[in-house]
Enzyme design. Structure first.
Site, PDB file in Angstrom:
ATOM      1  N   LYS B 127       0.809  -1.219   0.000  1.00  0.00           N
ATOM      2  CA  LYS B 127       0.000   0.000   0.000  1.00  0.00           C
ATOM      3  C   LYS B 127       0.839   1.265   0.000  1.00  0.00           C
ATOM      4  O   LYS B 127       0.510   2.242  -0.666  1.00  0.00           O
ATOM      5  CB  LYS B 127      -0.872  -0.028   1.260  1.00  0.00           C
ATOM      6  N   GLY B 128       1.924   1.243   0.750  1.00  0.00           N
ATOM      7  CA  GLY B 128       2.808   2.398   0.772  1.00  0.00           C
ATOM      8  C   GLY B 128       2.264   3.557   1.570  1.00  0.00           C
ATOM      9  O   GLY B 128       1.527   3.368   2.536  1.00  0.00           O
TER      10      GLY B 128
END
Ligand code: B12
Ligand code: B12
Ligand SMILES: Cc1ncc(COP(=O)(O)O)c(C=O)c1O
Ligand SMILES: Cc1ncc(COP(=O)(O)O)c(C=O)c1O
Lengths: 520, 245, 520, 245
Positions: B127-128
């Site tokens: 997802k970051g």
């Protein structure tokens, strides 16, 4: 009249029913088992306190001895009651003898089972009497001083040193705090024992010990008297020692406790089976003691997005309510947690926060909800943070929350300084007073954003509960349904402390507290 | 040359500074004066106590405005900064494929008793963070995220096991400087195991600066607002530099 | 749908009717007179700029010469037009000659009256054309960039140095300001002339001069272009030079002006007759220029108690609206002032503030209300002040205010620092966005505290207007009806600048602007 | 003896101080370091830049927490404080009647261009302040409140005319230290007129302290939160002292 939502009661009932089904699926498993922590709690409730050699608490020494000897599945109460009867000693003396290596509980001759049971019940009744006496004392004090209007201002102290904590707590009370929470030393929930004595060194918090509980209770009673209002005390039970700490809280007249398996499972990687079994006993004792529990759903929103994940909070609240009911706890003691954690850059975020807060209110009308302030989106910009806290304070009074954890402007920086708490209380008191009757003066526009949001969260909650009911709670937790964190049922810490009860298992507290053993 | 700057309120050089603090002195004229004198000892001029609040128990809170008199010479400031090129995920992946020829192996953990995984996850998870994908999403990386409360020993063992190119440590709790001992402990352990030169050692967290990390024996440190691609770029660049040597 | 109050429209109409009657009682007196300031405004509108000997502005020299010569009652336009025609010079050249002592306007032979009138009208038309051109430019720019959503963020700069002001103003715009107000040097309203040129030394503000207006207009046009949104400029006209400064604002494309006799009377002890006459001309020019005026009712609440004196604000707003109408000003330019000034310790204060703010909204649905932040109860506690400002910001967006003077946490300490403004804007933008559709999502409970409060304020307003209508406005002011300050009609500063118009009085602007002279 | 105190956060002696200020430096690592160094020049230890915000135009705003290292010795603090007895209106009126035998005459004004009358009115008007009646309400006082924007000359003339016992000056606007010149100007004028010894000269306002007022040649100064009865008591006490001399 007061601010409310137009929500179909049938859907709320359905959610409750699903949660009941989910809990019923695991309840038999829970009741079939006991844990080392539960047994230590029994030993402590029998009055055992203090340490043996190597700084190990006596309760641990007793229970370890039984576990090593293979007798723990009958319950510590069984062996202790037998030992007391056989030796004519008090539980404390028995435990000390065990610690000194002078006594092997399992080598003593056994009295007839009925006699042991009667002895155990006598010992337990002593504890229960003390707990009920605490409860009466609390009720009397509140009666004398008068109950505080909601939302209650809940403030934390976290110096690591119980004596500094006392200074901070008493000053916080003078500044207006209704509830003082003594934050625990980091990761105490991972300790498989409860430290003993007064402690002055902790990381980011102070150890929860029976003596520390006592010191703080005394300090708050003192300041209550000075101020003419009852200042509540709370601490954390969650973790590997949940039942033990719950017992100590009951014995030392704590008024609230953070007590939630889900928190331990998700954020401390405690084994799910272990902590759910522990929780059942812990909440039973807390129910008896009139302690309001606080659950930890708010924490989900520190990890997952608050706008997206609101339904996980609500679903978990329904489940937690059912678990509490299974421990004999009435609604008035179930302080379900939720939080004001949406990204401040969200358009209409305040309205959505109000929607979510009202929804919890509507679903649990008799629960003393615990509302947590913004933490995740707090930054070092204390000015902006102070304003976020103002909106949180407004939302709390506007939606009728009960336990209000006062947001502190330095949340992203350090545990609160003396004046941080002062500024935070001033902020909350200003809002509570300046918007006192907001609830009575506004109505929500039917079919608008707020109502739509609430209905959507409820719909997603129902979907999630259906799914959990289908999969089973243990599987759902393993699949990362809550806060996106995956915890398999046989992973994490503390599984080695779980054991199946023997047919002859003895624990008089279940009978005294759960089966009609309520207030005489 | 020297470029000395002072704080700015509304006129260049006015030195305007706001302070707040508590003194263990009961509210009153003497308390106000104590607050003023405290500011004078900070080399501040014309301290104005604009608010004085009674905290109870003999403590008083002050808000003060004053003028700083000793400026800072900008030309004398040399901060070591992480030199991470501004590469995109695609560029990084291509570079790894072409120049390293195998996925880069990274092991990450929140060490000690730290349970704050959100920052580390922001860097590592698919997802970051703020729209920038995490390292798991990169073709050019293999990631072992050990999560929270990982003892240094367990982290080093894992790094050894998977032959990690980089070890990533997150430290959020800084009370009583617990992060410093966790971090130096790790460096010592890696050195004891003879691994220190074989891995890139990277720290991150809200109170971590590159300067601090380097001082403690790390290769880099990343603070608040770090994006995963910055970390990925730093790792790949450093590995390429080492290859060339 | 949007948040509103259940108020009887007939009572609002009645208030408006009473205010109309009050104003009609003094309007003939106003129209019978002119003032030195109005005549100087005429001279400036004819294009005269700059100083003569002893730093005295040319406009003053011309008008003083006429006053000394006894000719001012015919109007400066009369003499100037005659002189221009007779000498073939421009008004600027004529004024310079007067200043140099080379020309005595009243000694020149007089052309036939019709010719003078025609010449004066030509000169005036030049000014009106320029003003209309400015208006078109503004409209075009707003069209190009798009109008800003309300509430508009109105920020002040106050360094005393126009060049530092530019830095602060451009940065404020970059931080989000929609309107920049350049605060004037303290007590400029008491100067009976407008200083000339760019100025760099002022007390707590920068002198309002034509050149400073130009410099700031250019700076804001620049930053508007950079940001792609039109940043409005405002300054103060109130005071002894109201008509002159209004004229300069019109010539230099200011977008708003604080322009209110009541402010000068009460807070600057300016003679009531003088400033009401001045105001009539000033607002007429501002109407022509599309300048939104801001009135100063908010100031009453800095002196009187905001909870008690709310009706004086509302009464004054009704009167100010009528005065503006008499100057040909449409509702869309009448920025009536009010304020969030209740004591923060007041229970339900937020609800009462909302009531008052909504009431102004309901009474003046088409006026761009100007809402002022807490000032009086701001202290050096910047943290608490920042929270008060948050509630103000909430109230503004919740009640649909238009011009929002951004409250600054250091209000009680200094004029804003660069970062004070940043923090204040961030606070306001957070609230506006986070509570964007509050207005559409809530309704007010009928018959509740908010509605009762609003009705009570309206009732007291009607009572007060009745009383003023009975006594006459001048008497009411003398009796201290507003802000508790008494100002007799013949007291205060500037009465010596008032004179009755001669039968042959000439001032072409009245015809051009008021009598069908609107936009062609 | 000496009792040295340091700021208090959560541990005695921790020296905890919060600061905020703007530097004319573009946001970034060098700006952070400049902010840190500025704090070191204030004799602060361990400065932590906890927030850094871009104000645009090359300016950066900082919030810093740090530890003060140089304490203040409380025993060395001697603040001149106004010694106003805590008398009620009734007591004061009785004292004036019995010991002075005529009403005390006071003239008050906001001088210079100051138009902030609220503070002065709080002391003089009937209504008073926070439930404490103003001097006009006292039987023992006659009050001339000249209001706002009063030139020093007009104030002195009025004082002369009514043979004032006390002259009360309010100064709220302090920008460019305009209050200081207004106040010293008044002292000079009174001296030039030979009146200085015949009147009590009292100043008040949010930035006025007794210390400052005395330094500028006044007899007393009153700051925020002053109640009318305190001022009345001070005046009467001082007049009685003078009578005795
Ligand atoms: C969320 C949270 C929690 C959650 C954590 C959930 C989870 N899964 O992580 C829970 C509720 C469990 C929690 C518990 C506690 N917390 Co906590 N928590 C926070 C909170 C609110 C937000 C932290 C966060 O998630 N930030 C968002 C992330 C994205 O930011 P970040 O970590 O800075 O990460 C960025 C950079 O720093 C960098 N980065 C970070 N790590 C790494 C690693 C590498 C390798 C790289 C390259 C970059 C990098 O990149 C990231 C993205 O840009 C903060 C307060 C705050 N607002 O900061 C308190 C805070 C961090 N917690 C605090 C404390 C004290 C605790 C407790 C110890 C309290 C207690 N005594 O019970 C407990 C125990 C936890 C423990 N032992 O660690 C304190 C720490 C004080 C201090 N400075 O030491 C804080 C500041 C709150 C406070 N004022 O007291 N907490
Ligand atoms: C109300 C107000 C106004 C009103 C004044 C109305 C009136 N009738 O007084 C109006 C709107 C007219 C106004 C105008 C301006 N104001 Co103004 N105003 C304020 C405000 C909001 C409140 C002041 C107040 O009334 N305080 C309440 C009283 C009760 O407190 P106090 O004065 O401290 O009085 C107490 C004590 O100090 C003491 N005391 C005071 N005087 C005396 C005298 C004696 C003899 C004694 C014994 C005791 C005593 O006793 C009192 C009771 O305890 C302040 C901001 C703030 N919140 O402080 C700005 C403020 C004072 N104003 C300010 C400015 C700059 C102006 C203007 C100059 C702005 C401009 N350029 O146009 C104008 C012009 C006025 C002028 N030339 O003086 C600045 C001053 C900055 C500075 N430190 O120099 C402030 C701080 C706002 C700001 N941040 O910019 N203002
Ligand atoms: C329900 C619950 N239990 C316990 C804790 C804290 O436990 P620990 O001691 O593991 O930090 C929290 C923290 O928020 C909580 O919400
Ligand atoms: C309507 C109006 N005009 C003028 C002013 C300021 O005028 P001065 O220059 O006299 O301070 C104000 C101040 O608030 C105002 O409200």
């Amino acid at each position: 009249m007061s601010l409310t939502l137009n929500i179909d009661p049938a859907r709320v009932a359905r959610a409750r029913e699903l949660a009941g089904r989910i809990v019923d699926q695991v309840q038999p498993f829970i009741e079939r088992h006991t844990t080392t922590a539960i047994e230590r709690a029994v030993v402590r409730l029998f009055g055992v306190e203090g340490k043996g050699p190597d700084e190990v608490p006596l309760a641990n020494l007793v229970v370890e001895a039984l576990q090593d000897g293979g007798g723990l599945a009958r319950g510590a109460a069984f062996w202790m009651a037998n030992a007391c009867a056989q030796t004519g000693r008090t539980p404390q003396q028995v435990a000390e003898a065990v610690a000194a290596g002078d006594l092997d509980l399992m080598r003593l001759p056994l009295l007839p089972e009925a006699e042991i049971r009667a002895g155990a019940e006598r010992l337990a009744r002593g504890a229960v009497d003390r707990i009920r006496e605490n409860r009466r004392t609390r009720d009397a004090l509140i009666n004398r001083y008068g109950e505080r209007p909601a939302p209650w201002l809940y403030l934390i102290v976290a110096t690591g040193n119980i004596y500094e904590d006392v200074v901070q707590a008493q000053n916080a009370a003078r500044q207006g705090a209704d509830v003082i929470a003594v934050i625990r030393s980091t990761a105490q929930s991972l300790l498989d024992y409860v430290p003993e004595g007064a402690t002055t060194e902790g990381f980011a918090g102070t150890y929860a010990t029976q003596e520390n509980f006592r010191i703080m209770r005394r300090a708050l009673d003192e300041v209550s008297e000075e101020l003419g209002r009852y200042v509540r005390l709370t601490n954390y039970a969650s973790g590997l020692c949940m039942p033990e700490i719950a017992a100590l809280g009951a014995l030392e007249r704590l008024d609230m406790m953070l007590s939630d398996s889900m928190y331990g499972i998700l954020f401390r990687d405690i084994n799910p089976q272990r902590t759910l079994i522990d929780q059942h006993f812990a909440r039973m004792i807390q129910a008896e003691a009139g302690i309001i529990i606080n659950t930890g759903e708010d924490n989900y929103l520190t990890t997952a997005d608050a706008y997206e994940a609101a339904h996980t909070v609500l679903a978990s609240q329904f489940i937690n309510e059912q678990f509490a009911h299974r421990s004999g706890m009435p609604d008035g003691q179930i302080g379900l947690g939720h939080a004001f954690e949406m990204d401040p850059s969200l358009e209409d975020g305040l309205l959505y926060e109000m929607a979510d807060a009202l929804l919890s209110r509507v679903c649990f009308p008799n629960a003393p909800l615990k509302y947590m302030p913004p933490t995740r989106h707090m930054t070092g910009d204390i000015f902006f943070g102070h304003v976020m806290n103002a909106l949180f304070n407004l939302t709390s009074v506007a939606t009728g929350q009960q336990i209000h954890l006062v947001g502190i402007l330095t949340e992203a920086i350090h545990t609160p300084y003396l004046h941080d708490r002062f500024l935070a209380i001033e902020n909350a008191r200003y809002l509570f007073n300046n918007a006192r009757h907001f609830r009575e003066e506004f109505q929500i526009v039917p079919g608008g954003r707020i109502e739509r949001r609430a209905n959507e969260v409820l719909a997603r909650t129902l979907g999630l509960l259906e799914e959990i009911a289908a999969r089973g709670l243990f599987q759902a937790i393993a699949d990362g349904v809550f806060a996106g964190i995956r915890r398999p049922a046989d992973g994490g810490k503390g599984l080695d402390g779980v054991l199946e009860k023997d047919a002859g298992y003895l624990n008089p507290f279940y009978d005294l507290c759960l089966k009609g053993g309520g207030e005489a | 040359m020297s470029r000395v700057v002072l704080p700015y309120g509304d006129t260049t050089g006015d030195g305007a500074v706001q302070l707040s603090f508590t003194l263990p002195v009961p509210i009153g004229g003497a308390a106000r004066e104590a607050a003023r004198q405290l500011c004078l000892k900070m080399n501040l001029e014309n301290p104005q106590v604009v608010a004085m609040r009674d905290l109870g128990g003999g403590y008083t809170f002050f808000i003060v405005y004053a003028r700083a008199t000793r400026g800072v010479d900008l030309d004398a400031i040399h901060v070591p900064e992480v030199s991470a090129p501004a590469w995109s995920m695609q560029e990084i992946d291509r570079m790894v494929a072409e120049k390293i020829g195998r996925p880069v192996r990274v092991v990450g953990a929140c060490t000690g008793t730290d349970a704050h995984t959100v920052g580390l996850d922001a860097i590592l998870n698919m997802k970051g963070y703020r729209g920038d994908y995490g390292l798991e999403r990169y073709q050019g990386f293999r990631v072992w995220n050990l999560g929270s409360q990982v003892p240094n020993e367990a982290l080093v063992a894992k790094a050894q096991e998977v032959e990690a190119d980089a070890v990533l440590v997150s430290q959020v709790v800084t009370q009583k400087n617990v992060h410093l001992s966790n971090m130096t402990g790790l460096v010592d352990l890696l050195e004891a195991e003879g691994m220190r030169d074989r891995v890139l050692l990277i720290a991150g967290g809200p109170r971590i600066t590159h300067e601090l990390a380097v001082e403690l024996g790390f290769d880099a440190g990343f603070g608040p607002g770090t994006l995963p691609s910055q970390v990925a770029a730093f790792i790949v660049q450093s590995l390429l530099e080492r290859q060339e040597r």
